[in-house]
Design a protein around this motif. Sequence first.
Motif, PDB file in Angstrom:
ATOM      1  N   ASP A 159       0.819  -1.220   0.000  1.00 37.76           N
ATOM      2  CA  ASP A 159       0.000   0.000   0.000  1.00 37.76           C
ATOM      3  C   ASP A 159       0.850   1.267   0.000  1.00 37.76           C
ATOM      4  N   ASP A 160       1.847   1.317   0.859  1.00 38.69           N
ATOM      5  CA  ASP A 160       2.675   2.513   0.989  1.00 38.69           C
ATOM      6  C   ASP A 160       3.976   2.290   0.212  1.00 38.69           C
ATOM      7  N   GLU A 161       3.999   2.685  -1.048  1.00 37.21           N
ATOM      8  CA  GLU A 161       5.168   2.432  -1.889  1.00 37.21           C
ATOM      9  C   GLU A 161       6.378   3.259  -1.491  1.00 37.21           C
ATOM     10  N   GLU A 162       6.163   4.360  -0.782  1.00 36.61           N
ATOM     11  CA  GLU A 162       7.300   5.179  -0.360  1.00 36.61           C
ATOM     12  C   GLU A 162       8.141   4.445   0.664  1.00 36.61           C
ATOM     13  N   ASN A 163       7.500   3.785   1.627  1.00 39.13           N
ATOM     14  CA  ASN A 163       8.244   3.060   2.651  1.00 39.13           C
ATOM     15  C   ASN A 163       8.684   1.686   2.171  1.00 39.13           C
ATOM     16  N   ASP A 164       7.900   1.064   1.316  1.00 37.65           N
ATOM     17  CA  ASP A 164       8.224  -0.241   0.744  1.00 37.65           C
ATOM     18  C   ASP A 164       8.611  -1.247   1.828  1.00 37.65           C
ATOM     19  N   ASP A 165       7.741  -1.395   2.835  1.00 36.95           N
ATOM     20  CA  ASP A 165       7.994  -2.297   3.955  1.00 36.95           C
ATOM     21  C   ASP A 165       7.645  -3.720   3.556  1.00 36.95           C
ATOM     22  N   ILE A 166       8.608  -4.401   2.952  1.00 35.09           N
ATOM     23  CA  ILE A 166       8.371  -5.751   2.449  1.00 35.09           C
ATOM     24  C   ILE A 166       8.156  -6.748   3.580  1.00 35.09           C
ATOM     25  N   LEU A 167       8.884  -6.599   4.677  1.00 33.38           N
ATOM     26  CA  LEU A 167       8.703  -7.515   5.805  1.00 33.38           C
ATOM     27  C   LEU A 167       7.347  -7.295   6.478  1.00 33.38           C
TER      28      LEU A 167
END
Length: 195
Positions: free
Chosen positions: A109-117
Amino acid sequence: MWIPQDEHLLATILHPQLKHFDKNPSDKSRAMQVLQKEIHKRTTANQSSSSFDSSSTSITMSALTSSSEKKTTEIRKKNLLSLCFDDPRSPTSTVDKFSSWMSSTLTIDDEENDDILGFWSYHNQSFPIISTIVRDIFAIPASNTTVERLFSISKYTITDKRTRLGMEKINKLMFLRKNLNILKAIFDNQTGDKE
């Protein structure tokens, strides 16, 4: 020319926005094979460990009740039935797990943070085997800058006049050099508390 290793391909195919290899479609088939192989390896490891647990209880139970053959035979029958019917999970094939991930339309959802984990933590129930692969792959640091930095600093420790230093002594000196500020703060706090 840089050739991507299996870990790089897995990291790409396990990322929801990159799994279709839009930028480099030539590596997609190899990445798909690597992921299928990893899913199969982990699935068979889980199945063999669960069958080992049930067989070991059979041996233990039969050893405990060796006084009567009838009890041992009943336990063997129960163990056979438990092997056949007591698996609460319906086994899905490697292809099913793989194809369900590849056909999913999930995105971060938040591509700026890109929290894959964070993404995989949230979707752990949907893809349990794949999420274990993610935890292993994304735990690998992206670079070795810390090691490279220590290697560069070692030229100040190992000089032309200090060539006879042993490996243990070098390790201790490098540790002290790397952690000097932290150790100094700890020492100051301890001595400050006593005064």
